[in-house]
Each structure stands twice: as C-alpha cells, then as structure tokens.
Write an enzyme that holds these catalytic residues in place. Structure first.
Site, PDB file in Angstrom:
ATOM      1  N   CYS A   1      35.592  36.523 -12.126  1.00  0.00           N
ATOM      2  CA  CYS A   1      36.202  35.337 -12.735  1.00  0.00           C
ATOM      3  C   CYS A   1      37.544  35.686 -13.364  1.00  0.00           C
ATOM      4  O   CYS A   1      37.625  36.559 -14.232  1.00  0.00           O
ATOM      5  CB  CYS A   1      35.263  34.756 -13.788  1.00  0.00           C
ATOM      6  SG  CYS A   1      35.911  33.300 -14.635  1.00  0.00           S
TER       7      CYS A   1
ATOM      8  N   SER B   1      24.882  29.829 -13.862  1.00  0.00           N
ATOM      9  CA  SER B   1      25.721  30.701 -13.036  1.00  0.00           C
ATOM     10  C   SER B   1      24.898  31.928 -12.671  1.00  0.00           C
ATOM     11  O   SER B   1      24.810  32.890 -13.431  1.00  0.00           O
ATOM     12  CB  SER B   1      26.986  31.102 -13.807  1.00  0.00           C
ATOM     13  OG  SER B   1      27.783  29.979 -14.080  1.00  0.00           O
ATOM     14  N   LEU B   2      24.311  31.899 -11.499  1.00  0.00           N
ATOM     15  CA  LEU B   2      23.345  32.929 -11.105  1.00  0.00           C
ATOM     16  C   LEU B   2      24.026  34.089 -10.384  1.00  0.00           C
ATOM     17  O   LEU B   2      24.025  35.217 -10.854  1.00  0.00           O
ATOM     18  CB  LEU B   2      22.277  32.292 -10.220  1.00  0.00           C
ATOM     19  CG  LEU B   2      21.018  33.111  -9.985  1.00  0.00           C
ATOM     20  CD1 LEU B   2      20.285  33.381 -11.287  1.00  0.00           C
ATOM     21  CD2 LEU B   2      20.106  32.405  -8.991  1.00  0.00           C
TER      22      LEU B   2
ATOM     23  N   CYS C   1      36.374  18.434 -15.641  1.00  0.00           N
ATOM     24  CA  CYS C   1      35.921  19.776 -16.004  1.00  0.00           C
ATOM     25  C   CYS C   1      36.647  20.187 -17.275  1.00  0.00           C
ATOM     26  O   CYS C   1      37.885  20.255 -17.289  1.00  0.00           O
ATOM     27  CB  CYS C   1      36.217  20.750 -14.863  1.00  0.00           C
ATOM     28  SG  CYS C   1      35.719  22.454 -15.202  1.00  0.00           S
TER      29      CYS C   1
ATOM     30  N   CYS D   1      37.096  33.704 -22.553  1.00  0.00           N
ATOM     31  CA  CYS D   1      35.651  33.896 -22.418  1.00  0.00           C
ATOM     32  C   CYS D   1      35.318  35.349 -22.726  1.00  0.00           C
ATOM     33  O   CYS D   1      36.075  36.257 -22.343  1.00  0.00           O
ATOM     34  CB  CYS D   1      35.189  33.535 -21.004  1.00  0.00           C
ATOM     35  SG  CYS D   1      33.387  33.563 -20.801  1.00  0.00           S
TER      36      CYS D   1
ATOM     37  N   ASN E   1      37.203  32.111  -5.079  1.00  0.00           N
ATOM     38  CA  ASN E   1      38.624  31.774  -5.153  1.00  0.00           C
ATOM     39  C   ASN E   1      39.410  33.005  -5.587  1.00  0.00           C
ATOM     40  O   ASN E   1      39.276  33.469  -6.723  1.00  0.00           O
ATOM     41  CB  ASN E   1      38.847  30.629  -6.148  1.00  0.00           C
ATOM     42  CG  ASN E   1      38.227  29.335  -5.668  1.00  0.00           C
ATOM     43  OD1 ASN E   1      38.501  28.879  -4.568  1.00  0.00           O
ATOM     44  ND2 ASN E   1      37.348  28.762  -6.483  1.00  0.00           N
TER      45      ASN E   1
ATOM     46  N   CYS F   1      32.506  38.223 -16.673  1.00  0.00           N
ATOM     47  CA  CYS F   1      31.986  38.201 -15.301  1.00  0.00           C
ATOM     48  C   CYS F   1      33.056  38.763 -14.370  1.00  0.00           C
ATOM     49  O   CYS F   1      34.218  38.346 -14.421  1.00  0.00           O
ATOM     50  CB  CYS F   1      31.602  36.777 -14.899  1.00  0.00           C
ATOM     51  SG  CYS F   1      30.253  36.094 -15.891  1.00  0.00           S
TER      52      CYS F   1
ATOM     53  N   SER G   1      27.196  24.226 -18.104  1.00  0.00           N
ATOM     54  CA  SER G   1      27.035  25.409 -17.263  1.00  0.00           C
ATOM     55  C   SER G   1      26.943  26.645 -18.151  1.00  0.00           C
ATOM     56  O   SER G   1      27.743  26.822 -19.071  1.00  0.00           O
ATOM     57  CB  SER G   1      28.225  25.546 -16.307  1.00  0.00           C
ATOM     58  OG  SER G   1      28.111  26.720 -15.523  1.00  0.00           O
TER      59      SER G   1
ATOM     60  N   GLU H   1      42.700  24.766 -20.509  1.00  0.00           N
ATOM     61  CA  GLU H   1      42.970  23.912 -19.366  1.00  0.00           C
ATOM     62  C   GLU H   1      41.802  22.969 -19.119  1.00  0.00           C
ATOM     63  O   GLU H   1      40.649  23.298 -19.401  1.00  0.00           O
ATOM     64  CB  GLU H   1      43.224  24.757 -18.108  1.00  0.00           C
ATOM     65  CG  GLU H   1      44.549  25.498 -18.158  1.00  0.00           C
ATOM     66  CD  GLU H   1      44.698  26.489 -17.028  1.00  0.00           C
ATOM     67  OE1 GLU H   1      43.707  27.171 -16.689  1.00  0.00           O
ATOM     68  OE2 GLU H   1      45.793  26.583 -16.475  1.00  0.00           O
TER      69      GLU H   1
ATOM     70  N   GLY I   1      35.300  29.435 -20.930  1.00  0.00           N
ATOM     71  CA  GLY I   1      34.316  29.762 -21.937  1.00  0.00           C
ATOM     72  C   GLY I   1      32.874  29.580 -21.517  1.00  0.00           C
ATOM     73  O   GLY I   1      32.557  28.989 -20.491  1.00  0.00           O
ATOM     74  N   GLU I   2      31.982  30.117 -22.339  1.00  0.00           N
ATOM     75  CA  GLU I   2      30.534  29.961 -22.212  1.00  0.00           C
ATOM     76  C   GLU I   2      30.099  28.925 -23.250  1.00  0.00           C
ATOM     77  O   GLU I   2      30.065  29.212 -24.451  1.00  0.00           O
ATOM     78  CB  GLU I   2      29.841  31.306 -22.455  1.00  0.00           C
ATOM     79  CG  GLU I   2      28.340  31.250 -22.726  1.00  0.00           C
ATOM     80  CD  GLU I   2      27.532  30.528 -21.661  1.00  0.00           C
ATOM     81  OE1 GLU I   2      26.914  29.497 -22.006  1.00  0.00           O
ATOM     82  OE2 GLU I   2      27.510  30.992 -20.504  1.00  0.00           O
TER      83      GLU I   2
ATOM     84  N   CYS J   1      37.363  26.715  -9.143  1.00  0.00           N
ATOM     85  CA  CYS J   1      36.368  27.430  -9.930  1.00  0.00           C
ATOM     86  C   CYS J   1      36.771  28.891 -10.117  1.00  0.00           C
ATOM     87  O   CYS J   1      37.118  29.584  -9.169  1.00  0.00           O
ATOM     88  CB  CYS J   1      35.020  27.355  -9.224  1.00  0.00           C
ATOM     89  SG  CYS J   1      33.687  28.155 -10.110  1.00  0.00           S
TER      90      CYS J   1
END
Length: 379
Positions: free
Chosen positions: A132, A232-233, A118, A125, A309, A129, A210, A105, A178-179, A352
């Site tokens: 997510c 992404s902390l 974006c 991924c 979200n 996380c 990111s 997407e 993805g990373e 997000c």
C-alpha cells in the site's frame, strides 16, 4: 493576539448535541433541528436557521462554528472519478488562525446505479501493509469526528457546485487513508450521522468500514453500529499475511475470522466483504485460491479481488488478467460470490492503495508492534 477557537458542531452526532444543549439549559430537541440544518441542508450560517429562536442563533454564533476541511486541489479522472486533496487544521492549535495542518484525500466514484464516496479516517496509516502506497508515508494523526463526517458534507457541496445532486452519494466507504478502527472513538459519531435520517439517511448496508483486522474494535462496532464490514485479507495463511499485513502478527487469522463470525451472528442476509489484492507470484496461485476457499468456508461472505495498483518502488507487480480470472472462477465454483474490482481513477492516483497526498512522513515505525496500540485500550 490569540482568539479562542469555538467548538466545531461537526464533531457531534445527535446524542452529543443533546448533551451539549442540556449543558446550558436549552431544550434537547434542538439537536434534531440543528442536525437537519447542518447535514441535510448543508447550512453553516446560524442566522439562516429560522426555526431556532433568535437568542439561540446568537448564542450559537458566540459559542460554536461549523468547520469542514478546505480543498487544496481537485482532479477529475477520464472515467469520471473525482479526487480532492483536503487541508485539515492543527488539532493542537488554540487559535482561530488557519495552519498548514495535515492533508488527506477523498474520492468519489460514480457508477450507473450508485455513487461511492471513499473517505479517510487518519492522516497516513500506521499499519505498514507492504503493498500500500499510503502506508509508505507513515502515520501523522487521527481525524476528529468532524473531519470524518465533514468529508461527506463537503463532497455533497462540491458535487452540487458541479451540478450533481448530493443524493448521487449513495454509498460511503471508509477505505481511504488510515485504519478506521484505530480511530474508534471519533469514528462512531460520524457513522451515526451517516445513518441518521435527519442527516444523511444512509442504510447500514451502504456504509462500509474497512479494517485490516483490529479484532477488539470489530466486536465493539458490532454493538455500537453494525454497518457493513470489509476485511482487508490479502492472504489465507498466517505466514504470508504476516508479511503483507503485519497487524496479523497481533491478531492472526483464527482470531480475525472468529470476530467476523461474531459480527454476523444473528444477522440474516448479511455478508462480510473480504478484500484480496492480487499480487503476481505472491498470493495469486491456485494453491492460494484453494487455501482461501477453505479458510472462509461457513462465513457468509463476498470476495472482492483487487488488481494491484502499482506505485514507484512498490516491489510488487499486478497479477495477470489470466491469473485473476482463474482465481475468480475457482472461487465461484466453490460457491463464493467473487468479483474483480474494476480499477477506477488510477490515472489520478485515486485507485485503491494509492491515496498518499502531500503529507510529510512522520511515522514511528520502530514502535509498530511493541506498543499496545492494537489492544482494546487503543480503540
């Protein structure tokens, strides 16, 4: 009967095209002309590239093609955000016939003074996380360079068909599926095309990668193309971040922040954006805010606080508006630029952490952290 697939010129930046042209005795300056035709003008028909010789146009038609993802469907949010579900081919497929392949997407977010695209770098991924929804589908594969930059090419075309000038895309962020830094080899040529004045001509500060914290690749990115960096902390201590962002078990906060300092070394007026999703009762207390302020002291930074979200069976709740406001105000009092991200496109699952699409779960989660995928060789 199988037909050998021609090479996809979307996979090459100028340097790659120069080498390809030289391999069959063609002048390397043709690379600049071809990049301009493909990426500035959006042309896919070699016969229309009139400043190339007829012989070269014929040869290009025999050897190559310009292939981008296909649109499966699109959605428009009430706030103007647009999301497209895109179909990729199968990279292992040796024929020209289309296959079901994989789906990703991309999202376009229009604002008063800018338009942010974006895009995705992987199908799914592997980082898992916990907050997510994209991570829930698991990991399928890396995108090729052409599939990454092809999203930018395609978005400009799709917006133009809706009467929106392609220059409406002023910013590109790799914050989709993805990373990005786990697909480093394919990422860099796409970034170079975004910055190329003969292609998209974006400035480094308007292209953002990111990462959840792939430390060896952060150092490599600094040398190869120092675009804007977002980290992404989501937690300011290792115990909590280990749970929220499991890659922290491989690259803990001390190593990550040292890499961030190296990334900014010698670069004046540059900042790193630290993203922090706000989770009710998990990381949103004033104790967490004080930890965060202390952790980032001395690093030129901007804090992007992201209201969580929700998605089905997430296991987390969004922090209250009051808690987010307190958190933000404290950080500002400590001298940080701290903004609360306005949620856009959540009515079409484009916000997000919601990029899931219709991709089968092919994860191999039992290999997550015992494989060397996070080491230098993996990127």
């Amino acid at each position: 009967m199988n037909v050998t697939r021609r090479i996809n010129l979307m996979d090459y930046d100028q340097e790659g095209l120069r080498a390809w042209f030289e391999s069959f005795g063609e002048k390397p300056f043709r690379a600049t002309q071809l990049v301009s035709w493909i990426h500035q003008r959006g042309e896919t028909d070699f016969s229309a590239m009139t400043n190339l010789s007829m012989d070269l146009r014929t040869r290009l038609g025999e050897l190559a093609e310009i292939r981008v993802p296909d649109v499966v469907y699109s959605q428009a949010s009430a706030d103007g955000t647009r999301k497209w579900l895109l179909q990729l081919g199968d990279p292992k497929e040796k024929t020209a016939a289309p296959t079901m392949g994989s789906r990703i997407e991309m999202v376009f977010i229009p604002e008063e003074n800018r338009g942010t695209l974006c895009i995705s770098s992987q199908v799914g991924c592997s980082l898992d996380c916990s907050f997510c929804s994209t991570a829930r589908q698991g990991f399928n594969r890396n995108l090729s360079s052409g599939e990454i930059i092809g999203q930018v090419w395609l978005a400009r075309k799709l917006l133009a068909e809706q009467g929106i000038d392609g220059r409406a895309i002023t910013n590109v962020v790799l914050m989709g599926m993805g990373e990005p830094l786990l697909n480093y080899k394919n990422l860099v040529p796409a970034l170079r095309l975004m910055l190329d004045d003969n292609a998209y001509g974006l400035s480094k500060r308007r292209v953002t990668v990111s990462t959840a914290g792939v430390v060896p690749a952060i150092d490599r990115l600094r040398e190869d193309t120092d675009v804007a960096l977002a980290v992404s902390l989501h937690a300011a201590n290792d115990e909590l971040r280990d749970r929220l962002v499991p890659i922290n078990q491989k690259f803990p906060l001390a190593e990550l922040l040292a890499a961030c300092r190296r990334y900014l070394d010698g670069q004046h007026k540059r900042r790193i954006t630290f993203e922090y999703v706000m989770l009710d009762g998990v990381n949103d207390s004033m104790t967490h805010a004080r930890e965060l302020a202390a952790l980032l002291r001395g690093i030129p930074s901007k804090l992007n606080l992201i209201p969580f979200n929700p998605f089905p069976n997430a296991g987390y709740r969004r922090s209250s508006d009051a808690a987010i406001a307190r958190f933000s105000e404290y950080l500002q009092q400590q001298g940080y630029v701290a903004t609360v991200r306005k949620t856009r496109g959540d009515d079409i699952d484009a916000a997000c952490g919601q990029l899931v699409g219709q991709v089968a779960d092919r994860s191999h989660r039992h290999l997550r952290f015992i494989e060397p995928r996070f080491g230098a060789q993996a990127v």
